[in-house]
Design a protein around this motif. Structure first.
Motif, short mmCIF file in Angstrom:
data_model
loop_
_atom_site.label_atom_id
_atom_site.label_comp_id
_atom_site.label_asym_id
_atom_site.label_seq_id
_atom_site.Cartn_x
_atom_site.Cartn_y
_atom_site.Cartn_z
N MET A 12 0.85 -1.19 0.00
CA MET A 12 0.00 0.00 0.00
C MET A 12 0.88 1.23 0.00
SD MET A 12 -3.08 1.30 0.07
CE MET A 12 -4.19 0.02 0.65
N ALA A 13 0.52 2.23 -0.78
CA ALA A 13 1.32 3.44 -0.87
C ALA A 13 1.18 4.28 0.40
CB ALA A 13 0.88 4.29 -2.07
N GLU A 14 2.22 5.05 0.70
CA GLU A 14 2.14 5.98 1.81
C GLU A 14 1.16 7.09 1.46
OE1 GLU A 14 3.59 5.81 4.75
OE2 GLU A 14 4.54 3.92 4.28
N VAL A 15 0.36 7.51 2.44
CA VAL A 15 -0.62 8.56 2.19
C VAL A 15 -0.11 9.93 2.61
CG1 VAL A 15 -2.55 7.00 2.35
CG2 VAL A 15 -1.75 8.13 4.41
N ALA A 16 1.01 9.98 3.31
CA ALA A 16 1.60 11.25 3.68
C ALA A 16 3.10 11.08 3.77
CB ALA A 16 1.04 11.75 5.02
N GLY A 17 3.82 12.14 3.48
CA GLY A 17 5.27 12.05 3.52
C GLY A 17 5.78 11.90 4.93
N GLY A 18 7.07 11.60 5.04
CA GLY A 18 7.66 11.39 6.34
C GLY A 18 7.61 12.63 7.21
N ASP A 19 7.54 13.82 6.60
CA ASP A 19 7.49 15.05 7.36
C ASP A 19 6.06 15.47 7.67
OD1 ASP A 19 6.64 15.66 4.86
OD2 ASP A 19 8.10 17.26 4.48
N GLY A 20 5.09 14.58 7.38
CA GLY A 20 3.70 14.85 7.71
C GLY A 20 2.98 15.71 6.70
N GLU A 21 3.58 15.99 5.55
CA GLU A 21 2.93 16.80 4.53
C GLU A 21 1.64 16.15 4.07
OE1 GLU A 21 5.07 17.95 1.12
OE2 GLU A 21 6.68 18.93 2.23
N ARG A 22 0.64 17.00 3.75
CA ARG A 22 -0.62 16.47 3.25
C ARG A 22 -0.47 16.06 1.79
NH1 ARG A 22 -5.20 20.70 4.41
NH2 ARG A 22 -3.81 21.99 3.18
N ARG A 23 -1.20 15.03 1.41
CA ARG A 23 -1.26 14.60 0.02
C ARG A 23 -2.73 14.51 -0.37
NH1 ARG A 23 2.25 9.76 -1.80
NH2 ARG A 23 2.26 11.00 -3.69
N LEU A 24 -2.96 14.24 -1.64
CA LEU A 24 -4.32 14.09 -2.14
C LEU A 24 -4.59 12.64 -2.48
CD1 LEU A 24 -4.72 17.12 -4.59
CD2 LEU A 24 -5.67 16.88 -2.29
N ARG A 25 -5.74 12.17 -2.03
CA ARG A 25 -6.24 10.87 -2.47
C ARG A 25 -7.23 11.14 -3.59
NH1 ARG A 25 -9.56 5.91 0.46
NH2 ARG A 25 -10.89 5.50 -1.33
N VAL A 26 -7.03 10.48 -4.72
CA VAL A 26 -7.92 10.66 -5.85
C VAL A 26 -8.53 9.31 -6.22
CG1 VAL A 26 -5.98 10.45 -7.48
CG2 VAL A 26 -8.12 11.49 -8.24
N ASP A 27 -9.85 9.29 -6.35
CA ASP A 27 -10.58 8.10 -6.78
C ASP A 27 -11.12 8.36 -8.18
OD1 ASP A 27 -10.09 7.16 -4.27
OD2 ASP A 27 -12.17 7.15 -3.59
N LEU A 28 -10.78 7.49 -9.11
CA LEU A 28 -11.19 7.63 -10.50
C LEU A 28 -11.95 6.40 -10.97
CD1 LEU A 28 -7.80 8.89 -12.01
CD2 LEU A 28 -9.76 10.31 -11.41
N GLU A 29 -12.95 6.61 -11.80
CA GLU A 29 -13.59 5.52 -12.52
C GLU A 29 -13.13 5.60 -13.97
OE1 GLU A 29 -17.81 5.66 -12.13
OE2 GLU A 29 -17.81 4.54 -10.25
N VAL A 30 -12.64 4.49 -14.50
CA VAL A 30 -12.14 4.48 -15.87
C VAL A 30 -12.82 3.38 -16.66
CG1 VAL A 30 -9.92 5.44 -15.17
CG2 VAL A 30 -10.16 2.97 -15.36
N ASP A 31 -13.18 3.69 -17.89
CA ASP A 31 -13.73 2.70 -18.82
C ASP A 31 -12.67 2.39 -19.86
OD1 ASP A 31 -16.09 2.77 -17.46
OD2 ASP A 31 -17.15 4.02 -18.90
N PRO A 32 -12.38 1.12 -20.08
CA PRO A 32 -11.33 0.75 -21.03
C PRO A 32 -11.68 1.12 -22.46
CG PRO A 32 -12.55 -1.19 -20.33
CD PRO A 32 -13.01 -0.06 -19.46
N ALA A 33 -10.64 1.42 -23.23
CA ALA A 33 -10.84 1.68 -24.65
C ALA A 33 -11.10 0.37 -25.39
CB ALA A 33 -9.60 2.37 -25.24
N GLU A 34 -11.67 0.47 -26.58
CA GLU A 34 -11.95 -0.73 -27.38
C GLU A 34 -10.63 -1.45 -27.69
OE1 GLU A 34 -14.10 -1.95 -31.61
OE2 GLU A 34 -14.21 0.10 -30.85
N GLY A 35 -10.62 -2.74 -27.43
CA GLY A 35 -9.40 -3.51 -27.68
C GLY A 35 -8.41 -3.50 -26.53
N TRP A 36 -8.76 -2.82 -25.42
CA TRP A 36 -7.88 -2.81 -24.25
C TRP A 36 -7.77 -4.21 -23.70
CZ3 TRP A 36 -8.69 -1.27 -18.60
CH2 TRP A 36 -7.54 -0.69 -18.06
N GLU A 37 -6.55 -4.72 -23.58
CA GLU A 37 -6.36 -6.12 -23.22
C GLU A 37 -5.91 -6.31 -21.77
OE1 GLU A 37 -3.69 -7.74 -26.06
OE2 GLU A 37 -5.11 -7.58 -27.72
N CYS A 38 -6.18 -5.35 -20.92
CA CYS A 38 -5.77 -5.46 -19.52
C CYS A 38 -6.49 -6.63 -18.87
CB CYS A 38 -6.10 -4.17 -18.78
SG CYS A 38 -5.70 -4.25 -17.03
#
Length: 203
Positions: A1-27
């Protein structure tokens, strides 16, 4: 799991995205199942390994894939971020990552939109530490009544939650409209809310 804040306590942003695959996306995230509540992705170099728990099934499915230029993992790696796939719902992937600022959010979203059919910002939150999250404040007055109705129902039913068990079709049925109509309302509302966050919120 990624760190959510730096070692010095700096704030970061959590971003939640919904993505739809392109045609032919082979993931393999979406090639193995249209819906899954549990997804694990391990991308190393040009190869990834995926484990998914298809909805309604007990057995895990495993697959390998190539980390191509239009791969989620490749795009996030380009910006030094780690994507965490939360679920797959009818082919739509909900992914969470942590970034340093809103500029990084714009760059990630812009790059994803060049290689995927659709990218939607679901949630943007300021994270001060592992146990402290402050949700960004947005102005709902900019939404139309129908957009607000759709968004409020989606939130109440937990559609945007990581462990959501409600689909877009379920919500559309409650509103007695088509899935495409509800999807359009939610996209329009999310676009307005995202603009409000980017232009009016201070990080």
């Amino acid at each position: 799991m990624a760190e959510v804040a730096g070692g010095d306590g700096e704030r970061r942003l959590r971003v939640d995205l919904e993505v739809d695959p392109a045609e032919g996306w082979e993931c393999p995230i979406v090639s193995q199942t249209e819906s899954a509540a549990d997804v694990t992705v391990n991308a190393v170099g040009d190869e990834c390994t995926v484990e998914v728990q298809p909805a309604g099934e007990e057995a895990l499915r495993r697959d390998r894939g190539e980390v191509s230029e239009d791969c989620l993992c490749r795009v996030f790696q380009e910006f030094g971020c780690v994507p965490h796939v939360r679920r797959v719902d009818e082919g739509t992937v909900l992914v969470t990552s942590y970034v340093d600022d809103r500029d990084a959010v714009r760059e990630v979203v812009s790059t994803l939109r060049r290689v995927l059919d659709r990218v939607r910002l679901v949630r943007l939150a300021v994270v001060s530490g592992p146990e402290s999250t402050e949700q960004a404040t947005v102005d709902l007055s900019a939404l139309t009544p129908k957009q607000r109705e759709g968004m409020e129902l989606a939130v109440v039913r937990g559609y945007f939650d990581d462990d959501a068990d409600v689909s877009l079709g379920d919500l559309a049925g409650e509103l007695d409209i088509s899935k495409s109509a509800l999807s359009q309302r939610l996209r329009g509302a999310q676009a307005k809310l995202a603009t409000d966050v980017f232009e009016g919120a201070e990080v």
